[in-house]
Design an enzyme around this catalytic site. Structure first.
Site, PDB file in Angstrom:
ATOM      1  N   CYS A  86       7.956   5.935   9.349  1.00  0.00           N
ATOM      2  CA  CYS A  86       7.248   7.108   9.857  1.00  0.00           C
ATOM      3  C   CYS A  86       7.250   7.125  11.388  1.00  0.00           C
ATOM      4  O   CYS A  86       8.288   7.284  11.993  1.00  0.00           O
ATOM      5  CB  CYS A  86       5.839   7.158   9.268  1.00  0.00           C
ATOM      6  SG  CYS A  86       5.078   8.788   9.380  1.00  0.00           S
ATOM      7  N   HIS A 203       6.605   5.839   3.210  1.00  0.00           N
ATOM      8  CA  HIS A 203       5.781   4.659   3.500  1.00  0.00           C
ATOM      9  C   HIS A 203       5.877   3.623   2.387  1.00  0.00           C
ATOM     10  O   HIS A 203       5.058   3.634   1.468  1.00  0.00           O
ATOM     11  CB  HIS A 203       4.324   5.074   3.670  1.00  0.00           C
ATOM     12  CG  HIS A 203       4.062   5.802   4.943  1.00  0.00           C
ATOM     13  ND1 HIS A 203       3.662   5.176   6.096  1.00  0.00           N
ATOM     14  CD2 HIS A 203       4.179   7.111   5.254  1.00  0.00           C
ATOM     15  CE1 HIS A 203       3.521   6.060   7.068  1.00  0.00           C
ATOM     16  NE2 HIS A 203       3.835   7.250   6.577  1.00  0.00           N
ATOM     17  N   GLU A 205       4.925   0.672   2.423  1.00  0.00           N
ATOM     18  CA  GLU A 205       3.710  -0.165   2.397  1.00  0.00           C
ATOM     19  C   GLU A 205       2.579   0.503   1.611  1.00  0.00           C
ATOM     20  O   GLU A 205       1.598  -0.150   1.269  1.00  0.00           O
ATOM     21  CB  GLU A 205       3.259  -0.514   3.827  1.00  0.00           C
ATOM     22  CG  GLU A 205       2.538   0.581   4.595  1.00  0.00           C
ATOM     23  CD  GLU A 205       3.457   1.654   5.182  1.00  0.00           C
ATOM     24  OE1 GLU A 205       4.644   1.710   4.803  1.00  0.00           O
ATOM     25  OE2 GLU A 205       2.972   2.449   6.005  1.00  0.00           O
TER      26      GLU A 205
END
Lengths: 232, 81
Positions: A86, A203, A205
């Site tokens: 990002c 993302h 994560e």
């Protein structure tokens, strides 16, 4: 050890450490942007999402002046793996470590939704755990994620196998309707020519535990873990 | 010296903000507004020996920082003593 950079305005830094450390069991620590050197033992650098420097001037434009970025550039030039998610992707483009730029979404809206991503490149260090054409489901959350290069440049990136992920339908079809932000060629992730620096808008994560909807982020973060293990 | 530097998205790059503004103009009744491109205008105060040197410095600054040359064009609009 994974070094997770922390810029003023980063906001996925702790999530990244949580994913690497608490979920994947790796050694990960935060590194402040004013540090001039990466900690001894750094094997991989992760640039997290957020709004570094408040997105002043352009997203990611100011972060390249942080002292740590000179060290990251040297680390990348020496072949060290560097992943930007990002805002981290935006920083890597602005710093010239990745080709292209990220612009305001086609429809101006901030998009926060699960995205389907087709794996176009299966290779260490970022996607060795994937299979060609595999569809990953990983969330996106950005207002400025429209990847841009000229059509000629895109053709060169494709020929060099530098397009890693593309936005697609759940069935894996790359269509305009499945493109959440207007990125050229539905590009969601690219790597540099050497293959050791990658940026992606989604993302990983945020997709490491079934509780939050998907564990496909582990395909990418786990590939990095495997790569580091293989180099020990 | 005081200078103005104008940065815009390249003509072949989609500018959704400009497009939204154009639609806003139309909904206010300004039907004649056919296209809008949104850019940035930098007002810069600087020290330089002369205008030519100032222009060189500003173009360098635009290429390195004010604009992202991958997607943006830039020009020095004016330099005043």
């Amino acid at each position: 050890m994974f070094a997770v950079l922390q810029f003023p305005g980063s906001n996925d830094d702790r999530d990244m450490v949580f994913a690497m450390k608490s979920v994947l069991g790796a050694d990960a620590r935060l590194v402040w942007h004013k540090d001039a050197e990466l900690p001894a033992g750094t094997q991989c650098v992760l640039l997290p999402g957020g709004f570094s420097y408040g997105d002043y001037l352009r997203c990611g434009a100011m972060a390249r002046f942080s002292p740590i970025m000179a060290a990251v550039t040297r680390f990348a030039a020496a072949g060290g793996p560097v992943l930007g998610t990002c805002n981290g992707f935006q920083v890597l483009c602005e710093a010239g470590l990745l080709p292209g730029a990220l612009l305001r979404n086609r429809d101006l809206a901030f998009v926060c939704a699960p995205a389907h991503l087709r794996v176009e490149r299966v290779a260490a260090p970022f996607t060795s755990r994937a299979t060609p054409g595999q569809v990953l489901r990983i969330p996106i959350k950005h207002g400025e994620g429209r990847y841009h290069v000229t059509p000629e440049k895109l053709a060169r990136l494709e020929a060099a196998n530098q397009v890693v992920l593309r936005y697609c339908t759940p069935a894996g079809d790359v269509t305009d309707a499945a493109n959440p932000n207007g990125s050229i060629g539905n590009v969601a992730a690219v790597c540099n020519a050497a293959g050791n620096v990658m940026g992606l808008m989604p993302h990983p994560e945020h997709a490491v535990e079934a509780l939050t909807g998907s564990t496909h982020g582990r395909v990418i973060l786990g590939s990095l873990l495997d790569f580091l293990g293989s180099r020990r | 010296m005081k200078a103005l530097v104008h940065v815009t998205v390249k003509p072949d790059v989609l500018d959704p903000q400009g497009r939204a503004i154009q639609r806003g103009c139309a909904s206010l009744g300004y039907r004649g507004v056919r296209d809008v491109r949104q850019g940035k205008l930098f007002e810069i105060e600087l020290d330089a020996p002369d205008r030519a040197a100032a222009e060189r410095l500003l173009l360098e600054l635009a290429a390195k920082l004010l604009a992202n040359p991958v997607v943006e064009d830039y020009r020095v609009v004016s330099i005043e003593d």
